[in-house]
Design a protein around this motif. Structure first.
Motif, PDB file in Angstrom:
ATOM      1  N   SER A  72       0.568  -1.270   0.300  1.00 27.82           N
ATOM      2  CA  SER A  72       0.013  -0.147  -0.258  1.00 27.82           C
ATOM      3  C   SER A  72       0.632   1.242   0.527  1.00 27.82           C
ATOM      4  O   SER A  72       2.236   1.335   0.831  1.00 27.82           O
ATOM      5  N   LEU A  81      -2.922   4.849  -1.464  1.00 22.00           N
ATOM      6  CA  LEU A  81      -3.485   3.504  -2.349  1.00 22.00           C
ATOM      7  C   LEU A  81      -3.429   2.431  -1.766  1.00 22.00           C
ATOM      8  O   LEU A  81      -2.024   2.176  -1.935  1.00 22.00           O
ATOM      9  N   PHE A 106      -7.781  -0.830  -7.955  1.00 24.83           N
ATOM     10  CA  PHE A 106      -7.061   0.250  -6.628  1.00 24.83           C
ATOM     11  C   PHE A 106      -8.410   0.839  -5.899  1.00 24.83           C
ATOM     12  O   PHE A 106      -9.002   1.400  -6.264  1.00 24.83           O
ATOM     13  N   PHE A 108      -8.573   4.129  -3.836  1.00 22.69           N
ATOM     14  CA  PHE A 108      -8.098   5.062  -2.298  1.00 22.69           C
ATOM     15  C   PHE A 108      -8.358   5.567  -0.709  1.00 22.69           C
ATOM     16  O   PHE A 108     -10.249   5.580  -1.406  1.00 22.69           O
TER      17      PHE A 108
END
Length: 172
Positions: A72, A81, A106, A108
């Motif tokens: 990460s 992220l 992905f 966030f």
């Protein structure tokens, strides 16, 4: 900080009713280019715009590999992220293969500081959208609703004061 929104009339997909209601939606002002971001971020600093752009370019080349490997990545005071996916289940480990992996994405996660920016935001209406048309303000929408009525701007009367059929005797 101000958070801009527009009012949009639409059907609530979670409701069985087909009645259209007004909902707030974030008002998009477009996408800021990489050059514009670099100029904005480096304004009033000793960092050159090109330095910022180069650092961003290097990060975009390196980060995907790190993320896919399971690391990460903390993005300063913005947040973190990370890479994620789901998969179909199997009864035995030897029955699993990579084709069962689904929804790779992905994710966030905003930092506490970024989340706090939302709690401090004041919301401001910057328009109304109905049937694909955007009105500049709630007042502009209301004015249009009044003015589109037959018979004039107030919705009263027939628009032909003085009697007759509304035509002059001699149009020339």
């Amino acid at each position: 900080m101000k958070a801009n929104y527009k009012l949009v009339k639409r059907v609530n997909p979670a409701s069985e009713s087909k009645e259209k209601l007004w909902y707030a939606t974030p008002a998009s002002k477009g996408i800021m280019s990489e050059d514009q971001v670099a100029t904005t971020v480096t304004r009033n600093t000793t960092t050159a715009r090109s330095e910022f752009k180069n650092a961003f370019e290097l990060a975009s080349e390196v980060l995907p590999e790190l993320l896919l490997s399971g690391i990460s990545v903390k993005l300063g005071k913005l947040g973190t992220l990370r890479f994620s996916f789901g998969s179909k289940g199997v009864a035995r480990p030897e029955d699993f293969n990579a084709s069962l992996i689904k929804n790779a994405k992905f994710i966030f996660t905003p930092s506490t500081a970024l989340k706090e920016a939302i709690t401090r935001a004041t919301f401001e209406n910057v328009g109304v959208v109905e049937d694909g048309f955007t009105y500049a303000s709630l007042q502009a929408y209301k004015d249009y609703q009044v003015n589109k009525r037959p018979g004039g701007s107030t919705g009263e009367g027939g628009g032909n004061e003085g009697g007759g059929d509304g035509q002059d005797e001699s149009p020339l």
